[in-house]
Scaffold this motif. Structure first.
Motif, PDB file in Angstrom:
ATOM      1  N   ASN A   1       0.854  -1.185   0.000  1.00  0.00           N
ATOM      2  CA  ASN A   1       0.000   0.000   0.000  1.00  0.00           C
ATOM      3  C   ASN A   1       0.888   1.233   0.000  1.00  0.00           C
ATOM      4  OD1 ASN A   1      -1.757   2.215   0.814  1.00  0.00           O
ATOM      5  ND2 ASN A   1      -3.269   0.625   1.205  1.00  0.00           N
TER       6      ASN A   1
ATOM      7  N   ASN B   1      -6.947   3.721  -0.582  1.00  0.00           N
ATOM      8  CA  ASN B   1      -7.176   2.690  -1.593  1.00  0.00           C
ATOM      9  C   ASN B   1      -7.357   3.326  -2.964  1.00  0.00           C
ATOM     10  OD1 ASN B   1      -9.993   3.334  -2.077  1.00  0.00           O
ATOM     11  ND2 ASN B   1     -10.523   2.246  -0.213  1.00  0.00           N
TER      12      ASN B   1
ATOM     13  N   PRO C   1      -2.321   0.866  -7.752  1.00  0.00           N
ATOM     14  CA  PRO C   1      -1.564   1.769  -6.873  1.00  0.00           C
ATOM     15  C   PRO C   1      -1.292   3.139  -7.476  1.00  0.00           C
ATOM     16  CG  PRO C   1      -0.614  -0.439  -6.847  1.00  0.00           C
ATOM     17  CD  PRO C   1      -1.656  -0.437  -7.923  1.00  0.00           C
TER      18      PRO C   1
ATOM     19  N   TYR D   1      -3.793   5.474  -5.946  1.00  0.00           N
ATOM     20  CA  TYR D   1      -3.886   5.641  -4.501  1.00  0.00           C
ATOM     21  C   TYR D   1      -3.413   7.042  -4.115  1.00  0.00           C
ATOM     22  CZ  TYR D   1      -4.400   0.610  -3.377  1.00  0.00           C
ATOM     23  OH  TYR D   1      -4.829  -0.679  -3.248  1.00  0.00           O
TER      24      TYR D   1
ATOM     25  N   ASN E   1      -8.308  -0.810   3.164  1.00  0.00           N
ATOM     26  CA  ASN E   1      -7.028  -0.509   2.507  1.00  0.00           C
ATOM     27  C   ASN E   1      -6.391  -1.787   1.961  1.00  0.00           C
ATOM     28  OD1 ASN E   1      -5.986  -1.819   4.717  1.00  0.00           O
ATOM     29  ND2 ASN E   1      -4.766  -0.107   5.459  1.00  0.00           N
ATOM     30  N   THR E   2      -7.203  -2.817   1.820  1.00  0.00           N
ATOM     31  CA  THR E   2      -6.903  -4.133   1.237  1.00  0.00           C
ATOM     32  C   THR E   2      -6.196  -5.091   2.191  1.00  0.00           C
ATOM     33  OG1 THR E   2      -4.733  -3.691   0.169  1.00  0.00           O
ATOM     34  CG2 THR E   2      -6.713  -3.061  -1.067  1.00  0.00           C
TER      35      THR E   2
END
Length: 388
Positions: A9, A150, A170, A173, A256-257
């Motif tokens: 992340n 996210n 990404p 993000y 946020n996974t």
């Protein structure tokens, strides 16, 4: 744990009462022209707008004002934001607001240098990003969507009566997110409560799947228990910093996974809720609270062990001598009672839905395969009717 996965992340978080000051550290990394996206103007009433603009100018930035982003940002508004960014040569987009503003900023970021209609490319054909992306940062003023950490961006097309989310990679993000729980104190109770249910729904969408002994499930049980306790405290005292900070932190980690790692995930409740939102423009979290009990009662027979665990672990049901069926119903009833207690909408009719809309809403629901029981179109109508 299931399968193989990679977790990464790229969003850097600054959390706490002094978090806004960290803009000074972040802004020099980006170009001089900043598109400042925000909602209906509450940040001007609270003074946050002036604080942010002062920090931007202190860092030598030219500010392109982009206010008035609506709670359910539309495809038309996305095109306006894209055109504004192109005209002004924007180098960076700063979203100041809740999840809708952050979603909008991300959708604009992947559209500025895209030669196609972003609605067609990203939301109807679900194609990936192949153009340069304008970087995004976020100053969060409402907890709920997790959009600050996210790649998701939900956009509504009112003409087509569709509300669709695209989860970008990404590249979309936020590069950083500023999380000061005190900025959420002025959010009206109804919006705060809707945000809380959205967070719980995010967790449940990932929790109610799979049969393995998954560490993600243990994390999610903790998140749900924290949210139940913190929501009650925040309803009693909206300025309870501990409660509001726990809600804000849980909201970020719910989507946020992280807790999806090693899991299959459902998301059918969100597809139903978004379809309702496309027809009514209702507050997102309230569409979820209205349909969740009926949905989970329908799918519980296909995942009874997890629903029984939900009752015991999240709601503290002892369940001695109870069957899994009885435990499952007790857990769903506890969820329903808590949602009603904190002020959630529990019936679709309260959001303007009537019997004549059900077929159209059902047609707009995207089918999902990750949960315990993928729904047929007739079963979607059944859930909607039971939620009226």
């Amino acid at each position: 744990m299931l399968g193989n996965f990679t977790y990464d992340n790229p969003t850097r978080l600054h959390f706490g009462p002094d978090a806004l000051e960290r803009l000074r550290d972040e802004l020099p990394a980006f170009g001089p022209v900043v598109q400042l996206a925000y909602g209906g103007g509450s940040i001007k009433e609270t003074g946050l707008y002036d604080q942010v603009v002062a920090l931007l100018k202190e860092c030598g930035k030219t500010v392109v004002d982009d206010g008035g982003v609506m709670p359910n940002p539309t495809a038309e508004r996305l095109l306006e934001g894209r055109d504004r960014a192109r005209e002004k040569g924007v180098d960076f987009i700063l979203a100041v607001g809740g999840g809708s503003v952050a979603d909008y900023a991300k959708a604009v970021s992947v559209s500025v240098h895209c030669d196609e209609d972003p609605w067609e490319r990203y939301y109807l054909r679900f194609e990936e990003v192949e153009c340069d992306v304008v970087p995004v940062g976020c100053v969060l003023t409402m907890a709920g969507t997790g959009s600050e950490m996210n790649g998701g961006a939900v956009i509504t097309n009112r003409g087509q009566k569709l509300k669709i989310g695209h989860v970008f990679g990404p590249e979309a993000y936020p590069k950083f997110a500023i999380l000061n729980p005190e900025l959420t104190f002025t959010v009206p109770k109804r919006q705060m409560v809707a945000g809380v249910f959205d967070v719980v729904s995010h967790v449940m969408e990932q929790y109610f799947s799979g049969e393995d002994d998954n560490v993600s499930d243990y994390l999610m049980e903790g998140l749900m228990r924290s949210l139940v306790a913190s929501s009650r405290a925040a309803v009693a005292d909206p300025r309870d910093y501990e409660a509001r900070s726990n809600i804000m932190w849980a909201a970020t980690w719910a989507l946020n996974t992280l807790v999806a790692m090693g899991k299959s995930t459902d998301w059918e409740v969100h597809m139903i809720g978004q379809a309702v939102g496309a027809y009514t423009d209702a507050t997102h979290g309230m569409t979820l609270s209205a349909v969740s009990p009926a949905y989970y009662r329908l799918i519980a027979p296909y995942g009874l062990p997890k629903f029984a665990r939900f009752a015991r672990t999240v709601w503290g049901v002892e369940g001695d001598g109870c069957t899994d069926e009885e435990l499952a119903e007790t857990g769903i009833a506890a969820l329903e009672a808590w949602a009603r207690e904190i002020g959630c909408v529990m019936r679709l009719s309260e959001l303007g839905v009537d019997e004549g809309m059900l077929d159209g809403i059902a047609e707009a629901v995207l089918p999902m395969e990750g949960g315990y029981h993928p729904l047929s179109r007739d079963e979607v109508v059944e859930v909607l009717r039971a939620s009226l």
